[in-house]
Write an enzyme that holds these catalytic residues in place. Sequence first.
Site, PDB file in Angstrom:
ATOM      1  N   CYS A   1       0.862  -1.190   0.000  1.00  7.82           N
ATOM      2  CA  CYS A   1       0.000   0.000   0.000  1.00  7.82           C
ATOM      3  C   CYS A   1       0.896   1.238   0.000  1.00  7.82           C
ATOM      4  CB  CYS A   1      -0.968  -0.015   1.186  1.00  7.82           C
ATOM      5  SG  CYS A   1      -0.198   0.250   2.787  1.00  7.82           S
ATOM      6  N   ARG A   2       0.360   2.359   0.373  1.00  5.93           N
ATOM      7  CA  ARG A   2       1.118   3.608   0.367  1.00  5.93           C
ATOM      8  C   ARG A   2       2.217   3.599   1.427  1.00  5.93           C
ATOM      9  NH1 ARG A   2       0.733   8.167   3.476  1.00  5.93           N
ATOM     10  NH2 ARG A   2       1.572  10.056   2.529  1.00  5.93           N
TER      11      ARG A   2
END
Length: 197
Positions: free
Chosen positions: A77-78
């Site tokens: 993810c980020r």
Amino acid sequence: MSHLFDSAHPQPAGYRDVDVRQLAAERPSGLHLVDVREPSELDGILGHLDGVRAAPLATVREAAALWPRDTEVLLICRSGARSARAATQLVELGFTRVMNLRGGMLAWNTEALPVVRLPSSATPTLAEVRDTLRARLPGVSDVEALPREPSRAELGAVLDALQATTPSGLVDTASFERTLREVRDLLAVARSGGASR
């Protein structure tokens, strides 16, 4: 099965954390890369890893229903937070070789590792990141004190300080948090000096 899983750092929830340099050095064949960000984020400034499958966090359980439980899965993810939640979900579903990319795409980009990015995503300079921060947070002393050509460390320190202590008199905290997030993304991909490409 791969050495990557065996050498990853175990977490109490039953999955393992993989460092970005570890993944860059050893990306075993058959590794199931799953990006749990929203589709628009995969084409954003941070880009995505080549060969990932998209499965936004809200859909991970549904997508995983089709995967063998002994598949080596690495979630991305980020920043590593959403993928850690997805990793916990997969462990709860009975997956036995689940990994989370520690630091996510922020860490991957900070290390300047290969990423798939839309050609229109211009890579900013550190000075442009400073200018963006100044334009979005005018009058904030920490931001105003940044030098003309700041270092990555100086910009990171200002972002950390702003995150820890919100400037007084701020009315729209959601906008402030969004600004910090967007500027942190820019910082992860920024390069020193020179004009934008």
